[in-house]
Design an enzyme around this catalytic site. Structure first.
Site, PDB file in Angstrom:
ATOM      1  CB  CYS A 102     -23.908  -2.627  22.285  1.00 43.73           C
ATOM      2  SG  CYS A 102     -25.550  -2.400  21.625  1.00 43.73           S
TER       3      CYS A 102
HETATM    4  C1  UGA Z   1     -25.287  -6.501  24.454  1.00 39.60           C
HETATM    5  C2  UGA Z   1     -25.604  -6.727  25.944  1.00 39.60           C
HETATM    6  O1  UGA Z   1     -25.546  -8.118  26.249  1.00 39.60           O
HETATM    7  C3  UGA Z   1     -26.984  -6.189  26.291  1.00 39.60           C
HETATM    8  O2  UGA Z   1     -27.240  -6.337  27.678  1.00 39.60           O
HETATM    9  C4  UGA Z   1     -27.031  -4.707  25.901  1.00 39.60           C
HETATM   10  O3  UGA Z   1     -28.319  -4.147  26.146  1.00 39.60           O
HETATM   11  C5  UGA Z   1     -26.717  -4.564  24.418  1.00 39.60           C
HETATM   12  O4  UGA Z   1     -25.420  -5.113  24.160  1.00 39.60           O
HETATM   13  C6  UGA Z   1     -26.769  -3.105  24.088  1.00 39.60           C
HETATM   14  O5  UGA Z   1     -25.980  -2.349  24.666  1.00 39.60           O
HETATM   15  O6  UGA Z   1     -27.662  -2.694  23.356  1.00 39.60           O
HETATM   16  P1  UGA Z   1     -25.970  -7.723  22.196  1.00 39.60           P
HETATM   17  O7  UGA Z   1     -24.990  -6.812  21.542  1.00 39.60           O
HETATM   18  O8  UGA Z   1     -27.304  -7.910  21.590  1.00 39.60           O
HETATM   19  O9  UGA Z   1     -26.215  -7.265  23.715  1.00 39.60           O
HETATM   20  O10 UGA Z   1     -25.291  -9.157  22.203  1.00 39.60           O
HETATM   21  P2  UGA Z   1     -24.667 -10.162  23.265  1.00 39.60           P
HETATM   22  O11 UGA Z   1     -25.552 -11.311  23.428  1.00 39.60           O
HETATM   23  O12 UGA Z   1     -24.254  -9.463  24.489  1.00 39.60           O
HETATM   24  O13 UGA Z   1     -23.384 -10.652  22.447  1.00 39.60           O
HETATM   25  C7  UGA Z   1     -22.337  -9.745  22.087  1.00 39.60           C
HETATM   26  C8  UGA Z   1     -21.217 -10.477  21.429  1.00 39.60           C
HETATM   27  O14 UGA Z   1     -20.488 -11.253  22.382  1.00 39.60           O
HETATM   28  C9  UGA Z   1     -21.653 -11.457  20.357  1.00 39.60           C
HETATM   29  O15 UGA Z   1     -20.778 -11.365  19.258  1.00 39.60           O
HETATM   30  C10 UGA Z   1     -21.545 -12.801  21.034  1.00 39.60           C
HETATM   31  O16 UGA Z   1     -21.353 -13.860  20.142  1.00 39.60           O
HETATM   32  C11 UGA Z   1     -20.325 -12.580  21.902  1.00 39.60           C
HETATM   33  N1  UGA Z   1     -20.246 -13.496  23.057  1.00 39.60           N
HETATM   34  C12 UGA Z   1     -21.217 -13.492  24.000  1.00 39.60           C
HETATM   35  C13 UGA Z   1     -19.153 -14.342  23.176  1.00 39.60           C
HETATM   36  O17 UGA Z   1     -18.235 -14.360  22.331  1.00 39.60           O
HETATM   37  N2  UGA Z   1     -19.076 -15.172  24.267  1.00 39.60           N
HETATM   38  C14 UGA Z   1     -20.041 -15.199  25.225  1.00 39.60           C
HETATM   39  O18 UGA Z   1     -19.902 -15.994  26.185  1.00 39.60           O
HETATM   40  C15 UGA Z   1     -21.133 -14.337  25.072  1.00 39.60           C
END
Ligand code: UGA
Length: 447
Positions: A274
């Site tokens: 996403c």
């Molecule tokens: C993300 C959004 O958080 C959701 O709200 C949204 O619905 C979704 O995209 C979408 O558009 O469908 P997601 O891709 O499942 O969700 O994953 P996240 O938990 O947001 O993590 C995204 C990336 O950021 C991961 O690689 C994670 O490891 C990284 N991340 C997250 C960090 O590097 N640091 C953080 O503090 C948080």
């Protein structure tokens, strides 16, 4: 829940299937529609075609209770009151979204609704740039259904905010519901559906225009991605500053309620299906509307370069990566998923290989997906310890709980030389003091 409620969901990908299973788990009769026969058959057997905690259980139960069914036949949408469109909107090379699936699904749905006599509500859940629901979905639907929105057709934009790994929990306990519509009846109908579904736990409902609802989704993901690139920027500065750990900085700034603690974990950069795709689409949309969103370009550039930071750290520990054996722990873009789309591990592995390293990798669930992309470019191990065997460096790329359990002595016992790059900050630097341990955002230790 109203026993008569019956919904159809078109597109049994990650969002569609998790939404369908969640609806069915609360008693709504739900039909999942997809063009992929194999996927449909699997769902009908109560088996999830993707890895998501809780999904298998609720899917199995919903299918057994006959609350969830799946089909390739779009005409069954006409037997329900509401159809959610959850088909994919993949990136085109220029960053814009490809609406082929959405247009096809809308065309087929419109045709299926042509002979229906009662009212039917259509809900766009796919992530689409502002204007898509009104300017693409609405005319396509009206053309093929041969009726107008506002008469026997309802239309809403209703973005989803599910996170992989916690999708079922997110679907059952969302922090908000955003409904964009140009006609009151559609908005009322969808609000009342959610009011019944969530009963006394109805989260705040934002009623707005379709365009605003569509933009909320992009704004949300762009903000979260920017927050990550922000903390990674601070991490890169911290790493060059003696006695500084980005974790402490993040904890301290996060106590300010205007900043907040969440999404301040520094790492190898965001991945997943996403953030990158949505920011690219938002940049493209914005440019086409005469505004260059510099901030989001920087968010993306910072993220892309974060992989290089990780590889630089390995190179600094080893001198040169040429012909070195590097263990990569974790392939999934985050823990609790088998998804490797846009995973930072792929960027890091590609750079490690370019520098002549031989990579052996392990992930608890993502190896089958990784093999589809990396095939035999790397070696796949069976467990964390065998991954480490005889390696010169270990790079932690996903924060899986089983990697957290590894002790300094495991690295010492199995590796040729215990060089560790903690790109996910899963270890306490104090515990690894005796090893060659480098971590994102950890400055040189004062002695
Ligand atoms: C993300 C959004 O958080 C959701 O709200 C949204 O619905 C979704 O995209 C979408 O558009 O469908 P997601 O891709 O499942 O969700 O994953 P996240 O938990 O947001 O993590 C995204 C990336 O950021 C991961 O690689 C994670 O490891 C990284 N991340 C997250 C960090 O590097 N640091 C953080 O503090 C948080």
């Amino acid at each position: 829940m109203n026993k008569l409620a019956a919904v159809s969901i078109v597109g049994m990908g990650y969002v569609g299937l998790c939404t369908a299973a969640s609806f069915a788990s609360r008693g709504i009769r739900t039909i999942g529609i997809d063009i992929d026969h194999e996927k449909v058959e699997q769902i009908r057997k109560g088996r999830a075609p993707l890895h998501e905690p809780q999904l298998d259980n609720i899917l199995r139960k919903a299918v057994k209770d006959r609350l969830l069914d799946a089909t390739t036949d779009m005409s069954s949408a006409a037997d329900t009151n509401t159809t959610f469109l959850t088909v994919g909107t993949p990136s085109r090379p220029d960053g814009s979204i490809d609406l082929t699936f959405l247009k096809q699904a809308t065309t087929d749905l419109g045709s299926a609704l042509r002979k229906k006599s009662g009212y039917h509500l259509v809900v766009v859940k796919s992530t689409v740039v502002p204007g898509t629901t009104s300017n693409v979905v609405q005319p396509t639907l009206e053309n093929h259904a041969e009726t107008k929105v506002g008469r026997s057709l309802g239309l809403c934009a209703n973005p989803e905010f599910l996170k992989e790994g916690t999708a079922i929990k997110d679907a059952l306990h969302p922090d908000k519901i955003v409904i964009g519509s140009n006609d009151k009846k559609s908005a009322n109908q969808l609000t009342s559906f959610y009011r019944k579904f969530y009963a006394y736990k109805l989260p705040p409902v934002i009623l707005t225009s379709p365009e605003a609802a569509e933009l909320v989704k992009y704004a949300s993901n762009a903000f979260l991605a920017t927050k990550i690139s922000f903390i990674n920027t601070i991490a890169n500065i911290a790493q060059r500053t003696p006695g500084v750990d980005v974790g402490t900085v993040a904890r301290a700034i996060g106590l300010d309620p205007r900043i907040g603690q969440l999404f301040l974990k520094a790492g190898a950069g965001y991945g997943g299906s996403c953030f990158h795709k949505d920011i690219q689409a938002l940049i493209d949309y914005s440019n086409k509307n005469g505004y260059d969103p510099v901030l989001f370009r920087a968010t993306e550039e910072t993220n892309e370069k974060q992989a290089t930071r990780v590889v630089d750290m390995a190179e600094r520990l080893l001198g040169s990566l040429s012909d070195k054996k590097v263990a990569v722990l974790g392939l999934a873009f985050k823990k609790d998923t088998d998804d490797i789309r846009e995973a930072a591990s792929l960027r890091v592995i590609s750079q490690l290989r370019k520098k002549g390293a031989r990579v052996v990798a392990y992930d608890p669930v993502a190896i089958p997906n990784a093999k589809k992309i990396l095939s035999d470019q790397i070696v796949y191990a069976d467990n964390p310890r065998s991954t480490l065997k005889g390696t010169d460096c270990a790079v932690i790329m996903t924060e899986w709980d089983q990697f957290r359990k590894l002790k300094p002595q495991d690295f010492r016992a199995y590796m040729k030389t215990p060089n560790i790059v903690d790109a996910r900050r899963i270890y306490d630097p104090e515990d690894f003091r005796e090893l060659n341990y480098a971590a994102i955002g950890l400055g040189p230790v004062n002695s």
